[in-house]
Design a protein around this motif. Structure first.
Motif, PDB file in Angstrom:
ATOM      1  N   SER A   1      -5.942  13.012   0.385  1.00 48.86           N
ATOM      2  CA  SER A   1      -6.833  13.210   1.521  1.00 48.86           C
ATOM      3  C   SER A   1      -7.042  11.885   2.238  1.00 48.86           C
ATOM      4  CB  SER A   1      -8.170  13.797   1.048  1.00 48.86           C
ATOM      5  OG  SER A   1      -9.025  12.792   0.594  1.00 48.86           O
ATOM      6  N   THR A   2      -8.040  11.866   3.123  1.00 50.31           N
ATOM      7  CA  THR A   2      -8.411  10.690   3.919  1.00 50.31           C
ATOM      8  C   THR A   2      -7.267  10.191   4.792  1.00 50.31           C
ATOM      9  OG1 THR A   2      -7.865   8.984   2.255  1.00 50.31           O
ATOM     10  CG2 THR A   2     -10.062   9.942   2.143  1.00 50.31           C
ATOM     11  N   ALA A   3      -6.693  11.109   5.553  1.00 48.10           N
ATOM     12  CA  ALA A   3      -5.617  10.774   6.488  1.00 48.10           C
ATOM     13  C   ALA A   3      -4.452  10.099   5.769  1.00 48.10           C
ATOM     14  CB  ALA A   3      -6.118   9.899   7.647  1.00 48.10           C
ATOM     15  N   PHE A   4      -4.113  10.694   4.611  1.00 45.16           N
ATOM     16  CA  PHE A   4      -2.967  10.246   3.821  1.00 45.16           C
ATOM     17  C   PHE A   4      -1.714  10.296   4.696  1.00 45.16           C
ATOM     18  CE2 PHE A   4       0.615  11.056   1.055  1.00 45.16           C
ATOM     19  CZ  PHE A   4       0.380  10.274  -0.060  1.00 45.16           C
ATOM     20  N   PRO A   5      -0.750   9.387   4.599  1.00 43.66           N
ATOM     21  CA  PRO A   5      -0.766   8.210   3.728  1.00 43.66           C
ATOM     22  C   PRO A   5      -1.313   6.928   4.368  1.00 43.66           C
ATOM     23  CG  PRO A   5       1.402   8.506   4.693  1.00 43.66           C
ATOM     24  CD  PRO A   5       0.534   9.598   5.235  1.00 43.66           C
ATOM     25  N   SER A   6      -1.518   6.923   5.702  1.00 39.70           N
ATOM     26  CA  SER A   6      -1.861   5.646   6.332  1.00 39.70           C
ATOM     27  C   SER A   6      -3.354   5.337   6.229  1.00 39.70           C
ATOM     28  CB  SER A   6      -1.455   5.666   7.808  1.00 39.70           C
ATOM     29  OG  SER A   6      -2.307   6.569   8.500  1.00 39.70           O
ATOM     30  N   GLY A   7      -4.168   6.394   6.159  1.00 38.81           N
ATOM     31  CA  GLY A   7      -5.604   6.170   6.135  1.00 38.81           C
ATOM     32  C   GLY A   7      -6.153   5.740   7.481  1.00 38.81           C
ATOM     33  N   ARG A   8      -5.373   5.933   8.535  1.00 36.14           N
ATOM     34  CA  ARG A   8      -5.795   5.465   9.860  1.00 36.14           C
ATOM     35  C   ARG A   8      -6.526   6.586  10.596  1.00 36.14           C
ATOM     36  NH1 ARG A   8      -5.254   1.007   8.763  1.00 36.14           N
ATOM     37  NH2 ARG A   8      -7.202   0.992   9.889  1.00 36.14           N
ATOM     38  N   SER A   9      -7.798   6.741  10.256  1.00 37.39           N
ATOM     39  CA  SER A   9      -8.608   7.693  11.011  1.00 37.39           C
ATOM     40  C   SER A   9     -10.077   7.317  10.818  1.00 37.39           C
ATOM     41  CB  SER A   9      -8.346   9.120  10.541  1.00 37.39           C
ATOM     42  OG  SER A   9      -8.920  10.014  11.472  1.00 37.39           O
TER      43      SER A   9
ATOM     44  N   ASP B   1      -8.474   1.908   3.192  1.00 40.53           N
ATOM     45  CA  ASP B   1      -8.133   1.367   4.506  1.00 40.53           C
ATOM     46  C   ASP B   1      -7.555  -0.035   4.283  1.00 40.53           C
ATOM     47  OD1 ASP B   1      -8.059   0.163   6.978  1.00 40.53           O
ATOM     48  OD2 ASP B   1      -9.920   1.103   7.672  1.00 40.53           O
ATOM     49  N   ARG B   2      -6.228  -0.103   4.228  1.00 45.59           N
ATOM     50  CA  ARG B   2      -5.593  -1.404   3.953  1.00 45.59           C
ATOM     51  C   ARG B   2      -5.831  -2.395   5.067  1.00 45.59           C
ATOM     52  NH1 ARG B   2      -3.354   3.558   2.874  1.00 45.59           N
ATOM     53  NH2 ARG B   2      -1.284   3.149   3.765  1.00 45.59           N
ATOM     54  N   GLY B   3      -5.923  -1.879   6.295  1.00 40.29           N
ATOM     55  CA  GLY B   3      -6.189  -2.769   7.424  1.00 40.29           C
ATOM     56  C   GLY B   3      -7.517  -3.478   7.237  1.00 40.29           C
TER      57      GLY B   3
ATOM     58  N   GLU C   1       1.470  -2.586   0.370  1.00 37.71           N
ATOM     59  CA  GLU C   1       0.949  -3.170   1.613  1.00 37.71           C
ATOM     60  C   GLU C   1      -0.059  -4.284   1.348  1.00 37.71           C
ATOM     61  OE1 GLU C   1       1.606   0.526   4.737  1.00 37.71           O
ATOM     62  OE2 GLU C   1      -0.433   0.088   4.079  1.00 37.71           O
ATOM     63  N   LEU C   2      -0.577  -4.347   0.127  1.00 42.28           N
ATOM     64  CA  LEU C   2      -1.533  -5.423  -0.187  1.00 42.28           C
ATOM     65  C   LEU C   2      -0.800  -6.737  -0.456  1.00 42.28           C
ATOM     66  CD1 LEU C   2      -4.082  -3.549  -2.481  1.00 42.28           C
ATOM     67  CD2 LEU C   2      -4.117  -3.843  -0.001  1.00 42.28           C
ATOM     68  N   ALA C   3       0.465  -6.606  -0.833  1.00 42.10           N
ATOM     69  CA  ALA C   3       1.397  -7.738  -0.934  1.00 42.10           C
ATOM     70  C   ALA C   3       1.158  -8.704  -2.092  1.00 42.10           C
ATOM     71  CB  ALA C   3       1.479  -8.505   0.370  1.00 42.10           C
TER      72      ALA C   3
END
Lengths: 313, 473
Positions: free
Chosen positions: A121-129, A154-156, A190-192
């Protein structure tokens, strides 16, 4: 003792500055050393009886997953059927993992089987919402009967240092989960850095996640051994600090029995027996199950059967 | 419980003969001394009878090396390189066999001989093979080889120490008489076969087995131009006395009592791995082992707790089991020494701790051991134990860490664990140790020179500097 510590961890999230101070105060992770440790554990030789035990354990820990745009009720039904009866004598898998709109199909098929239904959930997979969308996405899955919610952080926000935003989103989604278990996907690819993986793990645990999960499976690298190792160290240390046990789910890129066994060795030698059950460790995968079944049959019969003897679901 | 089933590496790849001769002038020959046996330290079973070289045998070996020197030193460097590359490749091809043989004769876990020793052995030959035709560019002018090198090596890394000695010597154009340790001669003898396989000219490499007297004869031989020794400081002193007053060149790589220094800003999980690797790697039979742990007081509790938890997961047992972390102690004699010093640690008031761990009934075994409440004045903080025994001390400031680390007659290696780069450099400037590892430990590479300060010896092995010991500079 435990309660005072828990209280102090609650204070940790009182402001972004406090959260930052806490997360950046965690011991660092040396990349070279962590890679070496994971590689060394990857050389463990698991044979005969140990292999048989590991294969069945791994099957019981699988979150059988389909997360495609092309998913249909038929596809989910087929996969759920396989989840209940993977093969002769093999244990059932831990859960199936699907998109929210297909949760009801899985719930119907799996009724009474003991196999859990997980939903991303939560706008998977980007979480951009927006948070509103993420919470209602979660509520949709829970209302459809999901036992477990796999949310993305939210990786951003994390990478820009807004730890409080990440924290508050997890808290809000956790509230929307009700009785459903919450797995928090860090998307470590993405956290690197490994330092970030450790910080994100603690952030997710402090915010109330029941599980921390490496990846969505949509980003590479996904569930690497070193990342899983660092997350296991995090849940180990979190329990030592707070008394609360958190589960770990590597997901993405675990395709072979060998990969799965390496993961179990990591668990065994990092956190031990307490985590060696589907309640505390899961393997998120789609193609892994058939390889486990194939290796299982090889151990029982001494022969490999061709891929046509294992169902594609 | 997830128990690992036994996963033994097969012994079928090795063919241990019932007896072995000396390797002189390209042939295996009888020794004149009374043969001795080499045993498997994990089972105490006899493996083979080994010839013992008397001073007459050593003399024959030196003569053969002298004769071969005429040919070998005149070969173009590119020709010597071909032989060394060939040897390196043969070692790689026979790596599995050599690893099993090493583990059987030495007691070290197969994981280590397979993943550390053998790759490094081959890497050393490859590396020095590369130098053989480039010596003019090494910065020593048109330096000539020295002649015959007499080399005496220890039992802790039998084949690796052989490689450290033979590869640079041959690359520079010297010939060699090498004496392997009494308890671990088998891989050196297998190496002799590899020399035959590689068609190395007879006499370029000679291997004389035997006890201390054989080594003494090699060192004292008047026609030996260069002596290289790795082993105890005690024997190193005797050798230095023997060589004094002659024109022999000498390099000594002796004991150590390295400090592994953990600062409070270290990556704790990796530091704990480094501590474990520093002292329990190769059963602690490592001259540069991190046998003194210096922990900053502010993280003492967390480091100790993590360390004990980690040490409890170490798997002690059958060296040939692929999952073994700690194998057998190499000899009864070494086991007695480890026991004696550990008992002294207890008697002097340090607190001893070992995880619950079952040791096999036969063979030589010692559980991984930590001593806390150790003071600088304790014997276990000053003397080299050469076993899986760690002494834990504490410090408060970087200056105190340096002071304690340097407060030893040895100076072979040190480790620094901190996430702060500037502190690593500050420490490295002040530590009197030949190698300072930062955020790692017991890391070896043929390109990197290795050697000690003070009672840890003199001369450097490995890298460009390693050529100096075998050239007339």
């Amino acid at each position: 003792m435990v309660s005072t510590v828990t209280t102090s961890l609650a204070d940790v999230a009182s402001s972004n500055a406090a959260l930052r101070a806490f997360l950046h105060g965690l011991p660092g992770v040396d990349r070279v050393g962590a890679d070496q440790r994971a590689a060394m554990l990857g050389t463990r030789s698991i044979k005969t009886t140990a292999k048989a035990q590991a294969i069945d354990l791994a099957i019981s820990m699988v979150d059988l997953t389909t997360l495609e745009g092309a998913d249909t009720p038929g596809k989910v039904r087929a996969m759920s059927t396989k989840a209940m009866h993977p093969g002769e004598g093999a244990p059932r898998v831990a859960a199936v993992c699907v998109y929210p709109d297909l949760v009801h199909v899985a719930v119907e098929t799996l009724k009474g089987s003991g196999v859990k239904v997980a939903s991303v959930s939560t706008a998977f997979p980007s979480g951009r919402s927006s948070l509103e969308v993420k919470v209602s996405d979660t509520a949709l899955a829970v209302a459809a009967g999901a036992d477990e919610i796999d949310m993305v952080i939210d990786r951003g926000a994390f990478l820009s240092g807004d730890y409080l935003k990440v924290y508050e989103e997890i808290v809000a989604v956790k509230a929307a989960c009700g009785d459903a278990h919450l797995k928090v996907i860090l998307e470590t690819g993405e956290l690197a850095t490994y330092d970030n993986v450790r910080r994100a793990s603690w952030l997710a645990m402090i915010a109330g996640g029941d599980f921390i999960k490496t990846s969505t499976g949509k980003v590479q690298p996904a569930a690497t051994l070193p990342v899983t190792l660092i997350m296991l160290e995090a849940v180990r240390d979190f329990r030592a600090t707070t008394g609360t046990q958190i589960g770990v789910k590597p997901a993405g890129g675990i395709r072979t029995t060998k990969d799965a066994i390496k993961m179990l060795v990591l668990v065994n030698e990092t956190v031990g027996d307490d985590w060696l059950s589907p309640d505390w460790f899961r393997l998120g995968a789609s193609t892994l199950l058939n390889d486990l079944l194939m290796q299982r049959q090889k151990l029982t019969t001494g022969r490999y059967a061709g891929p046509d003897y294992f169902t594609l679901d | 419980m997830f128990e690992y089933a036994p996963a033994p590496e097969s012994r079928d790849v090795v063919d241990i003969k019932s007896s072995y001769g000396l390797f002189i002038d390209g042939e295996f020959v009888e020794g004149s001394g009374k043969p001795f046996k080499t045993i498997d330290p994990a089972t105490e079973e006899k493996l083979a009878e080994i010839a013992s070289a008397t001073s007459d045998d050593v003399d024959r070996a030196v003569q053969s090396a002298r004769k071969a020197f005429g040919v070998w030193s005149q070969l173009p460097g590119s020709e010597r390189a071909k032989y060394l590359f060939r040897i390196a490749r043969l070692i790689q091809e026979r790596a599995r066999e050599l690893a099993v043989l090493e583990s059987i004769d030495n007691g070290k876990p197969i994981r280590e001989s397979r993943d550390v020793d053998l790759p490094l052995v081959a890497a050393h030959f490859f590396y020095y093979a590369g130098w053989a035709d480039k010596l003019k560019y090494a910065g020593y002018g048109d330096a000539r080889p020295l002649g015959v090198a007499g080399q005496v090596i220890p039992w802790n890394f039998p084949l690796l120490m052989l490689a450290w000695k033979i590869a640079p010597a041959l690359a520079c154009g010297n010939t060699v008489v090498l004496k392997p340790a009494e308890t671990t001669p088998l891989t050196a003898l297998a190496f002799a076969e590899i020399c035959q396989q590689a068609d190395l000219p007879p006499g370029v490499v000679n291997i004389v087995t035997g006890a201390g007297q054989t080594g003494a004869a090699v060192v004292a031989h008047p026609d030996v131009n260069k002596v290289a020794f790795t082993g105890s400081t005690e024997v190193g002193r005797i050798i230095a006395r023997t060589v004094a007053g002659t024109d022999k060149k000498l390099t000594l790589e002796l004991g150590g009592k390295a400090a592994n220094i953990v600062f409070d800003d270290a990556a704790i999980d990796q530091a704990v791995e480094g501590i474990v690797n520093g002292i329990f790697f190769n059963q602690g039979h490592v001259c540069c082992a991190g046998s003194r742990l210096l922990v900053q007081e502010s993280v003492y509790d967390v480091v100790l707790e993590s360390l004990k938890r980690r040490v409890s997961t170490l798997r002690v047992g059958d060296p040939l089991d692929k999952n073994t972390d700690i194998g057998a102690i190499n000899s009864a004699e070494q086991l007695a020494k480890i026991r004696e010093l550990s008992d002294a640690g207890e008697a002097e008031g340090a607190a001893r701790w070992s995880p619950a761990c079952e040791l096999p009934a036969k063979g030589f075994w010692f559980a991984p051991t930590l001593f806390t409440e150790v003071a600088q004045s304790h014997r276990i903080a000053r003397e080299e134990i050469f076993g899986p025994v760690l002494s834990v001390l504490t410090f408060r400031t970087p200056a105190e860490a340096v002071e304690k680390a340097n407060n030893t007659p040895y100076g072979l290696s040190a480790g620094v664990w901190t996430e702060k780069g500037s502190r690593i450099l500050w420490m490295a400037d002040r530590l009197r140790a030949g190698v300072v590892w930062a955020n790692t430990f017991n890391k070896f590479d043929p390109t990197s020179p290795f050697g000690g300060y003070k009672e840890s010896g003199y001369g450097r092995e490995g890298g460009l500097r390693g050529l100096e010991a075998y050239l007339d500079v």
